[in-house]
Motif scaffolding. Structure first.
Motif, PDB file in Angstrom:
ATOM      1  N   ARG A 236      28.015 -10.262 -16.480  1.00  0.00           N
ATOM      2  CA  ARG A 236      28.306  -8.835 -16.394  1.00  0.00           C
ATOM      3  C   ARG A 236      28.012  -8.359 -14.971  1.00  0.00           C
TER       4      ARG A 236
ATOM      5  N   SER B 284      26.502  -2.905 -15.699  1.00  0.00           N
ATOM      6  CA  SER B 284      25.162  -2.794 -16.296  1.00  0.00           C
ATOM      7  C   SER B 284      24.560  -1.420 -16.023  1.00  0.00           C
TER       8      SER B 284
ATOM      9  N   TRP C  33      27.816  -3.086 -22.102  1.00  0.00           N
ATOM     10  CA  TRP C  33      26.786  -4.113 -21.952  1.00  0.00           C
ATOM     11  C   TRP C  33      27.307  -5.477 -22.409  1.00  0.00           C
ATOM     12  N   LYS C  34      28.119  -5.470 -23.461  1.00  0.00           N
ATOM     13  CA  LYS C  34      28.663  -6.721 -23.991  1.00  0.00           C
ATOM     14  C   LYS C  34      29.959  -7.137 -23.304  1.00  0.00           C
ATOM     15  N   GLY C  35      30.433  -6.320 -22.373  1.00  0.00           N
ATOM     16  CA  GLY C  35      31.635  -6.678 -21.621  1.00  0.00           C
ATOM     17  C   GLY C  35      32.927  -6.468 -22.382  1.00  0.00           C
TER      18      GLY C  35
ATOM     19  N   ARG D 195      35.261  -0.239 -21.481  1.00  0.00           N
ATOM     20  CA  ARG D 195      35.647   0.019 -20.091  1.00  0.00           C
ATOM     21  C   ARG D 195      36.768   1.049 -20.031  1.00  0.00           C
TER      22      ARG D 195
END
Length: 156
Positions: free
Chosen positions: A15, A20, A105-107, A112
């Protein structure tokens, strides 16, 4: 002593630091939204109108500028009448921002995209608010622009 490098699973990218930071900012927003929600739930049980009507500030404002005093009184009545709705609104925002922060946080790409949409909405309202030339509005406009730029144009 030889340090072992942390194994990264195949197909999984690390990440980026900026993502983050945005996730952590979302979590901070969750805390603030929950606090505001609780505040509005508490305000629901307080008789703000009578408290304001008996205050010295209101009496002084009433003598100096009756129209402004009436607008202030109407605003306080609105807060009292709709404090439960405002409280629910802030709690819902807290839930939404929690899931966006977790998704960042988990991408997850949906988080996004959602963050970009919120940043663009913030830019739009920031541009509309530029009339006031308030420093906070200008800071908000810059922050939303940077968030949108970072998430749209960062290759990571």
């Amino acid at each position: 002593m030889v340090k072992k490098k942390r194994a990264v699973k195949k197909g999984r990218k690390e990440r980026p630091l900026g993502v983050s930071i945005l996730a952590i900012l979302n979590y901070i927003g969750v805390i603030l939204f929950i606090s505001f929600g609780i505040l509005f739930f508490i305000l629901q049980n307080i008789d703000l109108k009578n408290y304001y009507l008996t205050s010295a500030e209101y009496q002084q404002l009433l003598q100096q500028d009756p129209k402004t005093a009436e607008i202030a009184l109407q605003s306080i009545e609105l807060i009292g009448q709709y404090s439960f709705v405002f409280g629910i609104f802030f709690i819902v925002l807290a839930i939404v921002f929690f899931f966006i922060g977790r998704g960042l946080w988990k991408g997850q790409n949906w988080a996004r995209i959602t963050e970009v949409v919120f940043a663009i909405i913030g830019l739009f309202f920031g541009i509309l608010s530029l009339i006031s030339l308030d420093l906070i509005v200008i800071f908000n406009l810059i922050a939303n622009g940077l968030i949108a730029w970072y998430l749209l144009f960062n290759k990571n």
